[in-house]
Design a protein around this motif. Structure first.
Motif, PDB file in Angstrom:
ATOM      1  N   THR A  32      31.814  37.963  39.171  1.00  0.00           N
ATOM      2  CA  THR A  32      33.261  38.124  39.285  1.00  0.00           C
ATOM      3  C   THR A  32      33.661  38.651  40.651  1.00  0.00           C
ATOM      4  OG1 THR A  32      33.381  38.680  36.968  1.00  0.00           O
ATOM      5  CG2 THR A  32      35.256  39.286  38.301  1.00  0.00           C
ATOM      6  N   VAL A  33      32.969  39.712  41.065  1.00  0.00           N
ATOM      7  CA  VAL A  33      33.457  40.490  42.210  1.00  0.00           C
ATOM      8  C   VAL A  33      33.392  39.689  43.510  1.00  0.00           C
ATOM      9  CG1 VAL A  33      33.031  42.540  43.606  1.00  0.00           C
ATOM     10  CG2 VAL A  33      32.977  42.697  41.130  1.00  0.00           C
TER      11      VAL A  33
ATOM     12  N   VAL B 242      47.606  32.392  44.773  1.00  0.00           N
ATOM     13  CA  VAL B 242      47.547  33.466  43.781  1.00  0.00           C
ATOM     14  C   VAL B 242      47.966  32.932  42.408  1.00  0.00           C
ATOM     15  CG1 VAL B 242      48.570  35.638  43.057  1.00  0.00           C
ATOM     16  CG2 VAL B 242      47.877  35.337  45.411  1.00  0.00           C
TER      17      VAL B 242
ATOM     18  N   PHE C  55      42.633  31.843  35.761  1.00  0.00           N
ATOM     19  CA  PHE C  55      42.037  32.996  35.102  1.00  0.00           C
ATOM     20  C   PHE C  55      42.428  33.024  33.623  1.00  0.00           C
ATOM     21  CE2 PHE C  55      42.186  37.392  33.656  1.00  0.00           C
ATOM     22  CZ  PHE C  55      40.866  37.740  33.853  1.00  0.00           C
ATOM     23  N   LEU C  56      43.656  32.592  33.318  1.00  0.00           N
ATOM     24  CA  LEU C  56      44.110  32.583  31.926  1.00  0.00           C
ATOM     25  C   LEU C  56      43.547  31.395  31.167  1.00  0.00           C
ATOM     26  CD1 LEU C  56      47.858  33.549  32.369  1.00  0.00           C
ATOM     27  CD2 LEU C  56      46.017  34.947  31.445  1.00  0.00           C
TER      28      LEU C  56
ATOM     29  N   ALA D 240      36.155  37.229  43.757  1.00  0.00           N
ATOM     30  CA  ALA D 240      37.399  38.006  43.820  1.00  0.00           C
ATOM     31  C   ALA D 240      37.635  38.509  45.238  1.00  0.00           C
ATOM     32  CB  ALA D 240      37.344  39.178  42.840  1.00  0.00           C
ATOM     33  N   ILE D 241      36.573  39.017  45.873  1.00  0.00           N
ATOM     34  CA  ILE D 241      36.733  39.525  47.240  1.00  0.00           C
ATOM     35  C   ILE D 241      37.100  38.385  48.187  1.00  0.00           C
ATOM     36  CG2 ILE D 241      35.458  40.537  49.179  1.00  0.00           C
ATOM     37  CD1 ILE D 241      34.014  42.291  47.116  1.00  0.00           C
TER      38      ILE D 241
ATOM     39  N   ALA E 157      45.231  30.912  40.953  1.00  0.00           N
ATOM     40  CA  ALA E 157      44.128  31.758  40.503  1.00  0.00           C
ATOM     41  C   ALA E 157      44.479  32.426  39.175  1.00  0.00           C
ATOM     42  CB  ALA E 157      43.814  32.809  41.566  1.00  0.00           C
ATOM     43  N   ALA E 158      45.723  32.924  39.077  1.00  0.00           N
ATOM     44  CA  ALA E 158      46.143  33.589  37.846  1.00  0.00           C
ATOM     45  C   ALA E 158      46.110  32.612  36.676  1.00  0.00           C
ATOM     46  CB  ALA E 158      47.543  34.169  38.024  1.00  0.00           C
TER      47      ALA E 158
ATOM     48  N   ILE F 220      36.335  33.484  38.807  1.00  0.00           N
ATOM     49  CA  ILE F 220      36.539  34.875  38.407  1.00  0.00           C
ATOM     50  C   ILE F 220      36.594  34.967  36.879  1.00  0.00           C
ATOM     51  CG2 ILE F 220      38.153  36.792  38.507  1.00  0.00           C
ATOM     52  CD1 ILE F 220      38.946  35.625  41.342  1.00  0.00           C
TER      53      ILE F 220
ATOM     54  N   ILE G 272      31.024  40.960  33.240  1.00  0.00           N
ATOM     55  CA  ILE G 272      31.153  42.186  34.032  1.00  0.00           C
ATOM     56  C   ILE G 272      30.741  43.402  33.213  1.00  0.00           C
ATOM     57  CG2 ILE G 272      33.578  42.661  33.520  1.00  0.00           C
ATOM     58  CD1 ILE G 272      33.906  43.405  36.466  1.00  0.00           C
TER      59      ILE G 272
ATOM     60  N   PHE H  46      34.126  37.095  34.411  1.00  0.00           N
ATOM     61  CA  PHE H  46      34.698  38.274  33.770  1.00  0.00           C
ATOM     62  C   PHE H  46      33.975  38.625  32.471  1.00  0.00           C
ATOM     63  CE2 PHE H  46      38.171  40.136  31.105  1.00  0.00           C
ATOM     64  CZ  PHE H  46      38.103  41.380  31.685  1.00  0.00           C
TER      65      PHE H  46
ATOM     66  N   LEU I  47      38.739  35.700  47.430  1.00  0.00           N
ATOM     67  CA  LEU I  47      40.147  35.380  47.169  1.00  0.00           C
ATOM     68  C   LEU I  47      41.072  36.386  47.866  1.00  0.00           C
ATOM     69  CD1 LEU I  47      42.271  33.693  45.619  1.00  0.00           C
ATOM     70  CD2 LEU I  47      42.009  35.280  43.716  1.00  0.00           C
ATOM     71  N   ILE I  48      40.727  37.684  47.738  1.00  0.00           N
ATOM     72  CA  ILE I  48      41.590  38.723  48.332  1.00  0.00           C
ATOM     73  C   ILE I  48      41.631  38.580  49.853  1.00  0.00           C
ATOM     74  CG2 ILE I  48      41.815  41.208  48.732  1.00  0.00           C
ATOM     75  CD1 ILE I  48      40.687  41.590  45.894  1.00  0.00           C
TER      76      ILE I  48
ATOM     77  N   PHE J 153      45.527  40.419  38.225  1.00  0.00           N
ATOM     78  CA  PHE J 153      44.374  40.409  37.320  1.00  0.00           C
ATOM     79  C   PHE J 153      43.121  40.928  38.000  1.00  0.00           C
ATOM     80  CE2 PHE J 153      42.207  36.565  38.860  1.00  0.00           C
ATOM     81  CZ  PHE J 153      43.220  35.940  39.553  1.00  0.00           C
ATOM     82  N   LEU J 154      43.088  40.844  39.345  1.00  0.00           N
ATOM     83  CA  LEU J 154      41.943  41.417  40.051  1.00  0.00           C
ATOM     84  C   LEU J 154      42.026  42.937  40.092  1.00  0.00           C
ATOM     85  CD1 LEU J 154      41.270  38.956  42.990  1.00  0.00           C
ATOM     86  CD2 LEU J 154      40.119  39.170  40.792  1.00  0.00           C
TER      87      LEU J 154
ATOM     88  N   TRP K 114      27.990  42.117  37.871  1.00  0.00           N
ATOM     89  CA  TRP K 114      29.283  42.247  38.547  1.00  0.00           C
ATOM     90  C   TRP K 114      29.531  41.148  39.565  1.00  0.00           C
ATOM     91  CZ3 TRP K 114      28.669  42.613  43.750  1.00  0.00           C
ATOM     92  CH2 TRP K 114      27.407  43.025  44.202  1.00  0.00           C
TER      93      TRP K 114
END
Lengths: 307, 327, 321
Positions: free
Chosen positions: A274-275, A236, A243-244, A278-279, A239-240, A259, A266, A263, A281-282, B146-147, A271
Motif C-alpha cells: 500500500t505505502v 486524486v 480505491f472504492l 501511496a507515496i 485514485a479515490a 493502493i 496492511i 490495503f 501518488l502523493i 483515503f491515504l 505495508w
C-alpha cells in the motif's frame, strides 16, 4: 493563438522559473513521472499483466532494504507475485492518462460553454451559469461515486471492468466543466469590452470567428493555470474511485487500485504493497499542485472568484 | 431580497435537485434487475409472469410508474432492501447517527483549527509559523483523504498501537439515536476517522481564510477602524473577520457535497458503520432499493444543509438580510 | 510650541528590490483650531504625511526619520498601545470614500459606540445618547433610525456625515481629512465641506485637509503646503501662495484650474507626470517638467528657504516671484 502563448511565456517567465527551486524541482519531478509512465514497457523489469512472467512463489516479498528482500524486486512484490516497481510504472501511466484525458474533456466542454455563455449572454448565459452553480455544489466525487456505482450495478462487474477507463474519463471529465466555463466566461466578458473585438466586428467578422480567433487566445493563460490543478484533482478523484472499487480493475491497476489491493494486507504487516504506491501518488500530486501554485503566482491570470 | 422571494428561490432549487435525484432513483429501480425475479424466482411460467407484471403495474406507462414511485417515496416507502429484508429507509436511517457524528466531529476540528490558524497567518504572513502552516497545507491538500486515513491507521493503530483502527466502539442507545459520544471507547474510535475526514478540508480552509482576510485587512474600513483607536483584537476579530466570513461561508456551502463524498472514503477505510460504508456494500451486493434510498437521503441532506448555509450567510451579511428594511 | 509640529519627517518602504523613499523631509506646524491644506498630485506623498502622524502607514512602510510632536508629546516614538490612545480620541481621521470607510457588516451604531468604548468609560445608554446627538449635529435626518441602519442603507452623503460624526465623537484636537469630498456627488461636495468647516469652528478643532483641489484649499484653509515627490516645495499662508505662487509647480497647479475670468480659454496643464518613487530625478525633482530648468536644477537640490513671507524650494524663486 501563437502570439498569446508567446505573450504568456515571455523571457521574464523563464527567468523567474529558473530562479525558483520549487518550480524547477516540481517540474522535473513531473517530467520524470511522465517519462517513467511512457517508457514503462521498456524500463519495467517485468510486464505485470503477463501471467507467464509472474510467479506466485515470489509473492509478498518485502523491499530490498528489508530483511527477506530480493534484489530482483526493488520495492517488493504483491500477493500475486507481481513486481511492485513494475506495477507502479504501469499504474502511474494509467493514472496520468485518465487525469490528462479527463481534463481535456473538461476543458473542451467548459471552454465552449464559457465562450457561448459569455459571448451570447442573455438567457443562455443565465441558464448555463445556474447549471454550473448546481453542478459545482453537487461535488464531483459524489456525482462520480453515484454514477459509477449505478453503472457498475447496471453493467455487472465483468463488463464494467472493460469499460472502466472510459467511464472514469467521462465521469470526471463531465463533472468538472464549470471550473473552466466560469473563468472563460469572466474573461470573455472582460475582453468583449475591448477595442479589438469591436474592430473585428466592424470589419464584419462572424461571431464564431471573433470568439475562436480573437477572444479565445486571450483566455489561454487562465486555462493553463486551471488545467494544472485540474489534472491533480482528476488523478486524486480517479485514485479515490479506484480505491472504492468503482474505478480501474485489479488486472489493469492505476495507482488508486494498487493502493486498494494492498490495503487488505496492511494489517498483517505487508505495508509496502500500500505505502509505496501511496507515496508515489502523493509525490505526483504534490509536484503538480506546487507547479500549479507557482504558475498562478507567476502568470497571475484573471480567475473566477467566489464572492 | 425579501423573505418570500428567498423562500421561493430556495424551494425551487431544492425541488429541482430532488426531482432529478428521484428520476435517477426511479430509473435505477427500473433498469437494475427484474423486480419480479426478486419476488418469485425463475420457476414461474411466462403467462403467470405477464399476469403478475400487469398486476404490479410494470406495464404501465413511464409517468404512471414514476408517479407511483414518487408518492410512495414521499410517504417514506423506498422499497425493501434485498439483503437486509427490511425497509430500505429504515436500514439507512439506522446508520445515520454514525455518519452524522463523524461529520460533526470533523466539522468541529475544521472550524476550531482553520479559523485561528487562518487568522494568525493573515495577520503575520511573514512569520515562521505562517510559512510553516502554508507549506504543510499545500502538502495536506495533495494527500488524498483515503491515504491520510490509511497512514493514520498504520501509524497510530498498528505501529504505535495507541488508538483502535476500525469500527465505532461502544455506543450508548438513547432510544432514537445510538451515540458514540458518551463512552470513552466510542470517543477513542472517533479520533482517527474524524481527523482523517477533516484532513483535506483543513488546509483548504486555512488557505481560504488567510487569503480572504489578508485582502480584508488592506481595506479602507479596516484602516478606519485602526484610525478610531480600537483594540487590535476588535479590529481583527470583529471588523476583519466578520467580512472574511462571507466568502468562507459560500465556499463552505459548496464543500458540503464533497464532505459527504469523503465520508464514503473515510468510512470504508475505518469500516465505520455509517451510511457511506453501507452504500458501498449495497453497490457490491446490487441491493438496488438501498442504493436508491441512500441517493435520496443524501440528496435531502444536501438540500437541507445548503439551505442552512444560505440562512447563515444572510445572518452575517446585512446586504442580503431577508427581513431588513431597505434605506 | 505649536499644537502639532512635524520636523524632517521621512517615510521609507524597504522592499526587497529597493528602498523607496516616500517622504524626504517634511516640516509643518498646526496651531489650535488652525486649518492647513496639503496639496499636490497623487503620489506626491500628501496622504503619507497625514498617515504618518497617526502611524497608520501600511506595511512595509515606516517612519525612517524626523520627529512628530503633538501637545508636548512625541508621537513617532510611541508604542502601538500608547498610539491607540491618541487615534480617534485626540486626532481623528476622515477618509476619501465613505462607501469604503464604513464596515459593511456592522451597524452605524456599533461603529460609533465602539469608538467611545475604546476611549471612555460610560454606560450603553449614555453612549447611545451621545452618538445620536452627534448624528443630529451633522444634520442626519431621523438619527435614531439611522443609528441602527447598516451603511449600505445610507446614501454616500449620509455616510460621509456619519464618518464626520464619528471623527467628532470624542472632541478631538485635530481632524485629518483625506480628500473628504472627492468621492461624493458634485452637488453635495460643498454641503459636506461647509458642514465640516462649521463643526471645526464650533469645537475649535484643527484641520489638516489633504486634497488636490486648490479651489477648496483657497476657500477653507489659512495655511497651505504644496508637495512634490515627497518634499514640500512651497508653503505659506493660503492667501499669499494662491495670489502669488513662487514655485513653478504651484503655478502650474493654479494655471490648470478653470478660472472665472478666462472662461472659454484653454486650461494649462503641467506637461508630464509625477515621477515614480523608484526613479526620482536628481536635483530638483520637478526639473524635467519645469519650463525654467537650467543646469543647476538638475544637479543641485534646492533647499526650502524664505522668499518674502513664504517658504519655497526653487533656485529661481526670486526671479519668478
Amino acid at each position: 493563438m501563437i502570439a498569446a502563448v508567446q505573450k504568456a511565456f515571455e523571457s521574464n517567465f523563464f527567468y523567474q522559473f529558473r530562479r525558483d527551486p520549487v518550480a524547477v524541482g516540481s517540474a522535473s519531478v513531473l517530467l520524470i513521472f511522465v517519462a517513467m509512465a511512457v517508457l514503462a514497457p521498456l524500463i519495467a523489469p517485468q510486464n505485470p499483466y503477463d501471467p507467464l512472467q509472474i510467479d506466485l512463489m515470489d509473492s509478498e516479498i518485502p523491499p530490498v532494504w528489508q530483511q527477506g528482500g530480493d534484489e530482483r524486486f526493488v520495492f517488493g512484490t504483491d500477493p500475486q507475485g507481481r513486481d511492485m516497481w513494475s506495477t507502479i510504472l504501469y499504474g502511474t501511466g494509467i493514472s496520468l492518462l485518465i487525469g490528462v484525458f479527463a481534463v481535456m474533456l473538461q476543458a473542451v466542454m467548459g471552454v465552449s460553454m464559457g465562450l457561448v455563455s459569455g459571448y451570447v449572454g442573455g438567457r443562455i448565459d443565465s441558464f448555463l451559469m445556474r447549471l454550473a452553480d448546481i453542478q459545482l455544489s453537487l461535488s464531483t466525487l459524489m456525482v462520480a461515486i453515484i454514477a459509477l456505482a449505478v453503472f457498475q450495478a447496471a453493467f455487472g462487474a465483468e463488463l464494467y471492468s472493460d469499460l472502466a477507463i472510459v467511464m472514469l474519463i467521462l465521469v470526471i471529465g463531465i463533472a468538472e466543466w464549470p471550473q473552466y466555463a466560469r473563468t472563460v466566461r469572466a474573461n470573455v466578458l472582460a475582453e468583449k469590452e475591448k477595442e479589438y473585438v469591436d474592430a473585428a466586428r466592424v470589419i464584419g467578422l462572424s461571431g464564431r470567428r471573433i470568439m475562436f480567433r480573437h477572444i479565445l487566445p486571450n483566455t489561454l493563460t487562465p486555462i493553463l493555470v486551471i488545467s494544472t490543478v485540474q489534472v491533480a484533482n482528476a488523478i486524486v478523484a480517479e485514485a479515490a474511485l479506484s480505491f472504492l472499487g468503482l474505478g480501474m480493475p485489479v488486472n489493469q491497476p492505476s495507482l488508486g487500485s494498487l493502493i486498494r489491493n494492498g490495503f487488505d494486507y496492511i494489517l498483517s504487516g505487508q505495508w509496502w504493497i500500500t505505502v509505496i504506491p501511496a507515496i508515489v501518488l502523493i509525490i505526483l500530486i504534490l509536484a503538480i499542485n506546487l507547479l500549479g501554485d507557482w504558475l498562478r503566482d507567476a502568470l497571475n491570470p484573471k480567475l473566477y472568484k467566489e464572492t | 431580497m425579501d423573505t418570500l422571494a428567498f423562500l421561493i428561490k430556495r424551494l425551487g432549487q431544492a425541488a429541482v435537485v430532488m426531482l432529478v435525484i428521484s428520476i435517477i432513483g426511479f430509473s435505477i429501480q427500473d433498469n437494475l434487475g427484474d423486480p419480479l425475479r426478486e419476488l418469485v424466482g425463475q420457476s414461474v411460467s411466462e403467462e403467470v409472469r405477464d399476469e403478475l407484471r400487469e398486476e404490479m403495474g410494470l406495464n404501465d406507462p413511464f409517468f404512471v410508474q414514476y408517479w407511483r414511485f414518487l408518492t410512495k417515496a414521499v410517504q417514506g416507502d423506498l422499497g425493501t432492501s434485498y439483503f437486509f429484508k427490511k425497509p430500505a429507509l429504515e436500514v439507512i436511517m439506522g446508520k445515520f447517527p454514525a455518519t452524522f457524528e463523524l461529520v460533526l466531529a470533523a466539522t468541529f476540528i475544521i472550524i476550531f483549527v482553520s479559523v485561528p490558524v487562518g487568522i494568525y497567518c493573515a495577520i503575520h504572513p511573514k512569520s515562521f509559523f505562517s510559512r510553516l502552516a502554508m507549506a504543510v497545507s499545500i502538502v495536506g491538500i495533495s494527500v488524498p483523504v483515503f491515504l491520510t486515513a490509511i497512514f493514520s491507521i498504520y501509524i497510530f493503530a498498528i505501529y504505535l498501537d495507541w488508538l483502535p483502527s476500525y469500527g465505532r466502539g461502544d455506543t450508548v442507545d438513547l432510544g432514537f439515536w445510538r451515540t458514540g459520544f458518551l463512552s470513552l471507547d466510542g470517543l477513542s474510535h472517533l479520533i482517527l476517522p474524524a481527523l482523517a475526514l477533516s484532513s483535506i478540508m483543513l488546509p483548504l480552509f486555512i488557505r481560504l481564510i488567510r487569503g480572504e482576510m489578508m485582502e480584508v485587512l488592506r481595506s479602507e474600513y479596516v484602516r478606519f477602524a485602526w484610525a478610531k483607536g480600537l483594540h487590535p483584537s476588535r479590529v481583527y476579530l470583529l471588523h476583519a473577520f466578520k467580512n472574511t466570513l462571507l466568502p468562507v461561508i459560500t465556499v463552505g456551502g459548496v464543500q458540503v457535497g464533497t464532505l459527504i463524498a469523503y465520508t464514503i472514503l473515510t468510512e470504508t477505510v475505518f469500516q465505520w458503520p455509517g451510511m457511506g460504508f453501507l452504500f458501498l456494500e449495497a453497490v457490491n451486493r446490487v441491493d438496488t432499493p438501498l442504493i436508491i434510498a441512500y441517493i435520496i437521503v443524501v440528496g435531502l441532506i444536501f438540500v437541507i444543509t445548503n439551505t442552512i448555509v444560505d440562512l447563515v450567510y444572510t445572518m452575517v451579511n446585512p446586504m442580503v438580510r431577508i427581513t431588513g428594511v431597505k434605506g | 510650541m505649536a499644537l502639532l509640529e512635524v520636523r524632517g519627517l521621512e517615510v521609507a518602504f524597504p522592499l526587497r528590490a529597493a528602498r523607496l523613499q516616500a517622504l524626504r523631509g517634511v516640516d509643518f506646524t498646526l496651531e489650535e483650531g488652525e486649518r492647513l491644506g496639503i496639496v499636490g498630485e497623487s503620489g506626491a506623498g500628501k496622504s503619507m504625511a497625514a498617515y504618518a502622524i497617526l502611524n497608520l502607514i501600511s506595511e512595509p512602510g515606516r517612519i525612517s526619520g524626523g520627529e512628530i510632536w503633538f501637545d508636548g508629546q512625541r508621537l513617532d516614538t510611541l508604542s502601538n498601545d500608547e498610539m491607540r490612545g491618541i487615534r480617534g480620541n485626540r486626532i481623528a481621521m476622515i477618509f476619501q470614500d465613505p462607501m469604503m470607510t464604513l464596515n459593511p457588516v456592522l451597524t452605524v451604531g456599533t461603529q460609533m459606540i465602539e469608538c467611545l468604548a475604546a476611549h471612555r468609560t460610560m454606560s450603553e445608554a449614555q453612549a447611545q445618547d451621545l452618538c445620536i446627538a452627534k448624528l443630529r449635529e451633522v444634520a442626519i435626518p431621523s438619527p435614531e433610525a439611522r443609528f441602527n441602519a447598516y451603511p449600505h442603507e445610507l446614501s454616500g452623503g449620509l455616510r460621509q456625515r456619519v464618518v464626520i460624526a464619528i471623527a467628532l465623537l470624542l472632541d478631538p484636537a485635530i481632524i485629518i481629512a483625506d480628500e473628504p469630498t472627492t468621492a461624493l456627488d458634485v452637488t453635495i461636495q460643498a454641503e459636506i465641506m461647509g458642514l465640516m468647516m462649521e463643526l471645526c469652528d464650533n469645537h475649535r478643532v484643527g484641520l489638516i485637509l489633504i486634497t488636490h483641489d486648490l479651489a477648496v484649499v483657497s476657500d477653507v484653509t489659512q495655511k497651505m503646503l504644496v508637495m512634490y515627490a515627497g518634499r514640500v516645495v512651497e508653503t505659506g499662508t493660503t492667501a499669499q501662495v494662491i495670489a502669488r505662487p513662487a514655485h513653478p509647480y504651484t503655478r502650474g497647479l493654479l494655471q490648470s484650474l478653470p478660472q472665472k475670468n478666462t472662461a472659454g480659454g484653454m486650461l494649462n496643464q503641467i506637461p508630464g507626470t509625477m515621477p515614480s518613487l523608484a526613479a526620482v530625478p536628481s536635483g530638483c525633482a520637478f526639473h524635467p517638467r519645469c519650463e525654467h530648468t537650467d543646469a543647476r536644477c538638475s544637479s543641485e537640490l534646492p533647499q526650502l528657504r524664505a522668499v518674502g513671507r513664504r517658504m519655497v524650494s526653487c533656485h529661481h524663486a526670486e526671479a519668478l516671484k
